[in-house]
Motif scaffolding. Structure first.
Motif, PDB file in Angstrom:
ATOM      1  N   LYS A 193     -39.877 -17.414 -17.206  1.00 63.08           N
ATOM      2  CA  LYS A 193     -40.659 -17.520 -15.960  1.00 63.08           C
ATOM      3  C   LYS A 193     -40.661 -16.202 -15.213  1.00 63.08           C
ATOM      4  O   LYS A 193     -41.685 -15.780 -14.654  1.00 63.08           O
ATOM      5  N   ALA A 194     -39.495 -15.509 -15.189  1.00 66.98           N
ATOM      6  CA  ALA A 194     -39.408 -14.232 -14.458  1.00 66.98           C
ATOM      7  C   ALA A 194     -40.287 -13.159 -15.113  1.00 66.98           C
ATOM      8  O   ALA A 194     -40.923 -12.355 -14.418  1.00 66.98           O
ATOM      9  N   VAL A 195     -40.356 -13.163 -16.433  1.00 64.69           N
ATOM     10  CA  VAL A 195     -41.138 -12.145 -17.150  1.00 64.69           C
ATOM     11  C   VAL A 195     -42.633 -12.481 -17.107  1.00 64.69           C
ATOM     12  O   VAL A 195     -43.479 -11.614 -16.855  1.00 64.69           O
ATOM     13  N   SER A 196     -42.986 -13.733 -17.370  1.00 63.35           N
ATOM     14  CA  SER A 196     -44.407 -14.124 -17.414  1.00 63.35           C
ATOM     15  C   SER A 196     -45.062 -14.018 -16.049  1.00 63.35           C
ATOM     16  O   SER A 196     -46.278 -13.829 -15.949  1.00 63.35           O
ATOM     17  N   GLY A 197     -44.330 -14.106 -15.000  1.00 56.19           N
ATOM     18  CA  GLY A 197     -44.903 -14.009 -13.650  1.00 56.19           C
ATOM     19  C   GLY A 197     -45.019 -12.589 -13.189  1.00 56.19           C
ATOM     20  O   GLY A 197     -45.435 -12.342 -12.058  1.00 56.19           O
ATOM     21  N   ASN A 198     -44.668 -11.630 -13.985  1.00 55.89           N
ATOM     22  CA  ASN A 198     -44.732 -10.225 -13.599  1.00 55.89           C
ATOM     23  C   ASN A 198     -45.793  -9.509 -14.433  1.00 55.89           C
ATOM     24  O   ASN A 198     -45.718  -9.517 -15.664  1.00 55.89           O
ATOM     25  N   PRO A 199     -46.801  -8.884 -13.815  1.00 55.87           N
ATOM     26  CA  PRO A 199     -47.895  -8.239 -14.560  1.00 55.87           C
ATOM     27  C   PRO A 199     -47.458  -7.018 -15.349  1.00 55.87           C
ATOM     28  O   PRO A 199     -48.178  -6.569 -16.247  1.00 55.87           O
ATOM     29  N   LEU A 200     -46.254  -6.466 -15.054  1.00 59.00           N
ATOM     30  CA  LEU A 200     -45.830  -5.261 -15.760  1.00 59.00           C
ATOM     31  C   LEU A 200     -45.432  -5.561 -17.200  1.00 59.00           C
ATOM     32  O   LEU A 200     -45.425  -4.684 -18.038  1.00 59.00           O
ATOM     33  N   LEU A 204     -41.131  -3.996 -17.658  1.00 59.07           N
ATOM     34  CA  LEU A 204     -40.231  -4.528 -16.643  1.00 59.07           C
ATOM     35  C   LEU A 204     -38.822  -3.971 -16.791  1.00 59.07           C
ATOM     36  O   LEU A 204     -38.362  -3.692 -17.905  1.00 59.07           O
ATOM     37  N   LEU A 209     -34.172  -7.946 -13.029  1.00 55.22           N
ATOM     38  CA  LEU A 209     -34.568  -9.355 -12.950  1.00 55.22           C
ATOM     39  C   LEU A 209     -33.361 -10.311 -12.961  1.00 55.22           C
ATOM     40  O   LEU A 209     -33.547 -11.521 -12.819  1.00 55.22           O
ATOM     41  N   THR A 212     -33.083 -12.685  -9.994  1.00 57.99           N
ATOM     42  CA  THR A 212     -34.148 -13.681 -10.008  1.00 57.99           C
ATOM     43  C   THR A 212     -33.821 -14.812 -10.979  1.00 57.99           C
ATOM     44  O   THR A 212     -33.997 -16.002 -10.664  1.00 57.99           O
TER      45      THR A 212
END
Length: 282
Positions: A193-200, A204, A209, A212
């Motif tokens: 969830k933390a990775v998929s919600g970040n456009p970078l 990243l 993270l 989070t």
């Protein structure tokens, strides 16, 4: 002439006789001295008797000494005046048993007597190590009946408990958490969830993270109550390892077969057991 000689002789005889009579009658006689002179020497008898008594006593005492002192070593001039040590008494009636230097009664056990060897205790058979590949366990394997889930799918919670290190970082609930597999599942889902919600995406900073992901995991009150921070840190390290090495395989689903394989190949998951001091199923 003859008559004159006769008269003179008579006169001399009479005179001498008178003189003798006078001497006898006038000179007193010391009867005591005379008796003393005539009496045998009293002192010599006494001395003789005393000597005899002394000789008898000496003989008597010599006999006693010889009997009394029989078997004893003679006292030399060097030892004269010293108190002779008394002979040790034999243990028996009225005598306590001999003691050792420490004041303890010596043991009557024969030191040469062999002792019975004790039977060695059979060590408990280890069943957890190697159970994961043997049972073909995966990180997403569900618990079934008494068998645990995740990488512990081949054993029970009781078996995990028997082999869990005493100094595990995951606390009293380590065996329970390893068996129900809730913590690894929560960390994997929160990391996706933390990775998929970040456009970078792949750019990243996965270390950044960590807070989070931890906040997401602790939204489960039970996990927050039973998971020590040191234990959680080891699972967060595994998530960061997967993000850096398996982002393409795991970007959509942490439980996808390709993601699970990558995590094992990169040893992201297997490092958790040594880090958290949990019994290793591999």
């Amino acid at each position: 002439m003859t008559c004159i000689r006769l008269i003179i002789s008579l006169a001399l005889v009479l005179g001498i006789g008178g003189l003798s009579t006078a001497c006898v009658s006038d000179v007193p006689i010391d009867n005591d001295r005379t008796a003393s002179a005539l009496k045998p020497d009293a002192g010599s008898d006494d001395d003789s008797e005393s000597d005899d008594d002394d000789d008898s006593a000496a003989v008597k005492d010599a006999g006693k000494a010889s009997v009394k002192d029989a078997g004893k070593a003679p006292v030399t001039v060097k030892d004269a005046g010293k108190t002779q040590p008394s002979e040790p008494s034999e243990p028996g009636e009225g005598n306590p048993p001999a003691t050792t230097d420490a004041g303890q009664t010596p043991s009557t056990t024969d030191p040469t007597e062999p002792t019975e060897p004790t039977e060695p205790t059979e060590p408990a058979m280890s069943v957890v190590p190697g159970s994961a590949p043997k049972a073909k366990c995966a990180a997403n394997t569900k618990a079934a009946g008494t068998m645990c889930g995740g990488y512990f799918c081949g054993v029970t919670q009781a078996q995990i408990e028997a082999e869990m290190p005493a100094d595990t970082l995951c606390g009293e609930s380590a065996s329970e958490g390893a068996c129900n597999n809730k913590l690894p599942q929560a960390v994997g889902d929160c990391a996706v969830k933390a990775v998929s919600g970040n456009p970078l995406g792949a750019a990243l900073d996965f270390d950044a993270l960590r807070p989070t992901v931890q906040k997401c995991v602790f939204m489960d009150a039970e996990l927050k109550a039973k998971t020590p921070q040191a234990c959680l840190n080891c699972f967060l390290d595994a998530a960061v390892c997967a993000g850096k090495n398996c982002i393409e395989e795991c970007i959509d689903d942490a439980n996808a077969p390709k993601c699970l394989k990558c995590r094992i190949d990169k040893k992201c998951d297997t490092k958790v057991f040594g880090c958290a001091k949990i019994v290793n199923p591999f």
